[in-house]
Design a protein around this motif. Sequence first.
Motif, short mmCIF file in Angstrom:
data_model
loop_
_atom_site.label_atom_id
_atom_site.label_comp_id
_atom_site.label_asym_id
_atom_site.label_seq_id
_atom_site.Cartn_x
_atom_site.Cartn_y
_atom_site.Cartn_z
N ARG A 107 0.83 -1.20 0.00
CA ARG A 107 0.00 0.00 0.00
C ARG A 107 0.86 1.25 0.00
NH1 ARG A 107 -3.98 -0.21 4.89
NH2 ARG A 107 -4.84 1.56 3.78
N THR A 108 0.25 2.34 -0.42
CA THR A 108 0.91 3.64 -0.32
C THR A 108 -0.04 4.61 0.35
OG1 THR A 108 0.11 4.28 -2.52
CG2 THR A 108 2.30 3.29 -2.40
N TRP A 109 0.53 5.55 1.06
CA TRP A 109 -0.25 6.56 1.74
C TRP A 109 0.29 7.92 1.30
CZ3 TRP A 109 1.21 2.04 4.12
CH2 TRP A 109 0.19 1.27 4.67
N SER A 110 -0.61 8.84 1.11
CA SER A 110 -0.16 10.19 0.79
C SER A 110 0.12 10.94 2.08
CB SER A 110 -1.21 10.92 -0.03
OG SER A 110 -2.42 11.02 0.69
N THR A 111 1.07 11.84 2.05
CA THR A 111 1.42 12.59 3.26
C THR A 111 0.91 14.02 3.21
OG1 THR A 111 3.54 13.17 2.31
CG2 THR A 111 3.45 11.26 3.77
#
Length: 111
Positions: A107-111
Amino acid sequence: MVHLPERPTMQDFQTFVHEMEAHHGWLDVDLVQNCFLMGEEMGELFKAIRQHNKLYVDTTAPSDAETIAHVAEEIVDVFNYLAAIANRLDIDLEDAFRKKNARNMTRTWST
């Protein structure tokens, strides 16, 4: 006396918590009550961290070593309730940990 082996596995921790609950007569505490109790312990953990970060006014402030020891104790209390909740639902924490974090690695998360 309940015993935790050297270099315990996650299953060893779950077994230890089950045996500790049996020793104290807590096996009849239901799932919802365990969740409430863990929530109370989370509050105690947050307070201990707040104290460690000196985010309060106290003229008798404990040393860093004392506040870290207190945080450690509260983490263990939370962990014990987490293991108790997993035990009541027959969840293998190690298996769940591995599966969830394998998924998290994709998964990727935006900051």
